[in-house]
Scaffold this active site. Structure first.
Site, PDB file in Angstrom:
ATOM      1  CG  ASN A 101     -20.519 -26.590 -86.627  1.00  0.00           C
ATOM      2  OD1 ASN A 101     -19.871 -27.435 -86.007  1.00  0.00           O
ATOM      3  ND2 ASN A 101     -20.231 -25.307 -86.596  1.00  0.00           N
ATOM      4  CG  HIS A 118     -19.585 -34.283 -89.637  1.00  0.00           C
ATOM      5  ND1 HIS A 118     -18.822 -33.704 -88.639  1.00  0.00           N
ATOM      6  CD2 HIS A 118     -18.762 -35.136 -90.287  1.00  0.00           C
ATOM      7  CE1 HIS A 118     -17.592 -34.210 -88.683  1.00  0.00           C
ATOM      8  NE2 HIS A 118     -17.526 -35.067 -89.674  1.00  0.00           N
ATOM      9  CB  CYS A 129     -36.620 -46.330 -98.773  1.00  0.00           C
ATOM     10  SG  CYS A 129     -37.562 -44.786 -98.566  1.00  0.00           S
ATOM     11  N   PRO A 221     -10.642 -20.760 -77.743  1.00  0.00           N
ATOM     12  CG  PRO A 221     -12.562 -20.580 -76.444  1.00  0.00           C
ATOM     13  CD  PRO A 221     -12.049 -21.114 -77.739  1.00  0.00           C
ATOM     14  CB  ALA A 238     -15.200 -17.988 -83.002  1.00  0.00           C
TER      15      ALA A 238
END
Ligand code: BV8
Ligand code: ZN
Length: 247
Positions: A101, A118, A129, A221, A238
């Site tokens: 995440n 990520h 730059c 799920p 969760a």
């Protein structure tokens, strides 16, 4: 209901890895990648917008999307899943948290040393730059339906800023990826939570742990458990399932 062998493995574990995806932030109101996009971006799918090509083609469209998402993250609160992961770290000798995440909800729940495979929406940098702006980011005030937004300019070279995330087709930060792989290969239990396991190379992590002999549990799920022994699936959100693991 948590299977007894899983409770036992967690109790005996010296090193637990938690591997999280967008689903762990779903109950905080952050759309997952599988949710279709809304407003200005509804005609796109996330994977096509989260690319350097999309940014080059239309920087304002992509920058506006990330600023809208950054606003969602700032408006969100960590949910019981994030809290349970932070709490679990206080119950096991070593916990390594690896996330796909780009939000900071794990950190805001109290987790530390989070490995971000990520990147982060909070770390923009110059597309030209690579310089990171030293001015603190503005508080986004985006309309719900989104808008195009010209990216700010880099103070060093005048280039346009880009989000500090890893786009499709871009390499992951090598240090983060090798730290994640090393932890997966040396842990006793890996908890994979809120991920569809479709994006590589991050999606290698649970399989690496299982092949190295760890117990693996999928919290989702719609869990996908595919190895059999030493693998468990906790079907449910969760925010409900993870607190049961630390009871
Ligand atoms: C790479 C940051 C080497 C951006 C992300 C062609 C060319 C180049 C590369 C490729 C290619 N073909 C394939 C690839 C590899 C590609 C890839 O894997 N593509 C996939 C689509 C097949 N990977 C890459 O490009 C990676 N780089 O390979 O570099 C390279 C370099 C150059 C050239 C070639 C190769 C880079 C990948 C990183 C992309 N960036 N994020 C941003 O956020 O905008 S990935 C992004 O998608 C997210 O970060 C996340 O990681 C991923 C989505 O995965 P999930 O987290 O699992 O989320 P998802 O929505 O899918 O699922 C949510 C789950 O939660 C579901 O299972 C749902 O059931 C569950 N859930 C829902 N509610 C709950 C819940 N669970 C629990 N509780 C709930 N309440
Ligand atoms: Zn620059």
């Amino acid at each position: 209901m948590i299977p007894a062998p899983l409770i036992d493995a967690l109790r005996r574990a010296r090193h637990v890895v938690v591997f999280s995806g967008a689903g762990v932030s779903a109950e905080s109101g952050i759309p997952t990648f599988r949710d279709s996009l809304t407003g200005l971006w509804e005609r796109f799918d996330a994977a096509s917008l989260a690319t350097p090509e999309a940014y080059r083609a239309d920087p304002a469209l992509v920058w506006g999307w990330y600023e809208w998402r950054r606003m969602k993250v700032l408006q969100a609160q960590p949910n019981p899943a994030h809290m349970a992961i932070a709490e679990l770290a206080r119950h096991v000798p070593l916990l390594t948290l690896v996330t796909q995440n780009v939000d900071d909800l794990h950190e805001r729940a109290g987790s530390t040393d989070v490995i971000h495979l990520h990147g982060s929406v909070h770390q923009p940098r110059c597309f030209n730059c690579g310089q990171r702006p030293d001015a603190p980011p503005t508080m986004p005030d985006e309309p719900e339906g989104g808008r195009r937004l010209e990216p700010p300019r880099c103070a060093a070279c005048g280039g346009q800023l880009r989000p500090g995330v890893v786009w499709f087709g871009e390499s992951l930060p090598t240090e983060a990826l090798s730290a994640a792989f090393t932890a997966a290969e040396s842990c006793d239990v890996l908890i994979s939570v809120g991920t569809s396991g479709m994006v590589y190379p991050a999606a290698e992590v649970p399989g690496l742990a299982w092949r190295a002999g760890a117990v693996v549990v999928h919290v989702n799920p719609q869990p996908q458990a595919n190895h059999g022994e030493r693998e468990f699936a906790l079907a449910g959100p969760a925010g409900e399932q993870l607190p049961l693991l630390i009871e």
